[in-house]
Design an enzyme around this catalytic site. Structure first.
Site, short mmCIF file in Angstrom:
data_model
loop_
_atom_site.label_atom_id
_atom_site.label_comp_id
_atom_site.label_asym_id
_atom_site.label_seq_id
_atom_site.Cartn_x
_atom_site.Cartn_y
_atom_site.Cartn_z
N TRP A 195 0.99 -1.37 0.10
CA TRP A 195 0.02 0.40 -0.28
C TRP A 195 0.88 1.27 -0.44
CZ3 TRP A 195 -5.51 0.50 -0.45
CH2 TRP A 195 -6.10 -0.58 -0.15
N PHE B 109 10.50 0.30 13.81
CA PHE B 109 9.58 1.17 13.54
C PHE B 109 9.02 2.02 12.77
CE2 PHE B 109 5.11 4.07 14.15
CZ PHE B 109 4.55 2.35 13.45
N THR C 289 -13.13 6.59 8.88
CA THR C 289 -13.60 5.87 10.36
C THR C 289 -12.33 5.39 11.37
OG1 THR C 289 -12.66 3.81 8.69
CG2 THR C 289 -14.97 5.13 8.42
N TYR D 118 -1.13 -4.15 8.51
CA TYR D 118 -0.88 -5.12 9.72
C TYR D 118 -0.19 -6.55 9.43
CZ TYR D 118 -4.53 -7.55 12.30
OH TYR D 118 -5.60 -7.56 13.75
N GLU D 119 0.15 -6.49 8.24
CA GLU D 119 0.90 -7.96 8.41
C GLU D 119 2.41 -7.85 8.58
OE1 GLU D 119 -2.80 -8.21 6.33
OE2 GLU D 119 -0.55 -7.01 5.26
N VAL E 121 3.38 3.29 5.40
CA VAL E 121 2.32 4.40 5.16
C VAL E 121 1.28 4.13 5.43
CG1 VAL E 121 1.65 6.97 4.07
CG2 VAL E 121 3.78 5.91 3.99
N LEU E 122 0.37 4.80 6.94
CA LEU E 122 -0.89 4.35 6.85
C LEU E 122 -1.25 5.35 7.44
CD1 LEU E 122 -0.79 1.77 10.31
CD2 LEU E 122 -2.06 1.36 7.79
N ILE E 123 -2.88 6.50 6.82
CA ILE E 123 -3.32 7.20 5.82
C ILE E 123 -4.49 8.01 6.81
CG2 ILE E 123 -4.08 9.37 4.39
CD1 ILE E 123 -1.83 8.49 2.36
N HIS F 46 -10.58 3.06 11.43
CA HIS F 46 -9.87 1.70 10.44
C HIS F 46 -8.32 1.91 11.44
CE1 HIS F 46 -7.56 -0.21 8.09
NE2 HIS F 46 -8.22 -1.62 7.96
#
Length: 173
Positions: free
Chosen positions: A71, A162, A135, A106-107, A129-131, A137
């Site tokens: 992602w 991390f 929600t 998540y993996e 990268v988490l955006i 989530h």
């Protein structure tokens, strides 16, 4: 009744002192018998305007695993490129850098655990990268990933970095 209660308490106290003596005598097992291999060549200065320097680091013998997410590929590739550049500056050879990918953040903890337990690397860098979306989530994934990566490092004694950006929007990335 009083006599048996007194015997039970005396037995419990004896067991407690026995366990305490075992714990104290085996505590020396946690003290290293040799000095640490890495001794910084410069003194660390603590202060607001101080600079931290470790001198010349030699990572030529270090094997590093980089796990990246699919992602947000462009941004993750930039993180990996930066990590590889920093490793090269510490003399880690390209041959000693292992790179793999997982579907999403998540993996990352599971892949890091498998890599740490394989014994093939000395350290692991998890990148992603988490955006934030509309929600909750984002919060659940960030929490699970950060705790998971930390736990892998604690459980396996393999340093797990991390390298996951947790951003509120695309501009922060």
């Amino acid at each position: 009744f009083f006599f048996s209660l007194q015997n039970i308490i005396a037995t419990m106290i004896a067991k407690f002192y026995f366990l305490l003596s075992v714990a104290v005598s085996s505590a020396s097992a946690f003290v290293p018998s040799t000095p640490p291999a890495f001794v910084p060549s410069t003194t660390l200065m603590m202060g607001a305007e101080s600079e931290v320097s470790f001198g010349d680091l030699d990572g030529s013998e270090i094997r590093v695993g980089i796990i990246k997410t699919r992602w947000n590929k462009e941004n993750v590739d930039n993180l990996v490129a930066g990590a590889k550049k920093a490793l090269a500056e510490c003399n880690v050879t390209d041959a000693n850098v292992f790179e793999t990918e997982v579907p999403g953040a998540y993996e990352l903890p599971f892949a890091a655990r498998l890599l740490a337990l394989s014994g093939t690397v000395d350290a692991i860098i998890c990148t992603g990268v988490l955006i934030k979306g509309e929600t909750m989530h984002f919060e659940y994934i960030c929490d699970a990933v950060s705790k998971g990566i930390m736990n892998i490092g604690l459980q396996t004694s393999v340093p797990c970095i991390f390298g996951v950006l947790t951003c509120l929007d695309e501009d922060q990335v």
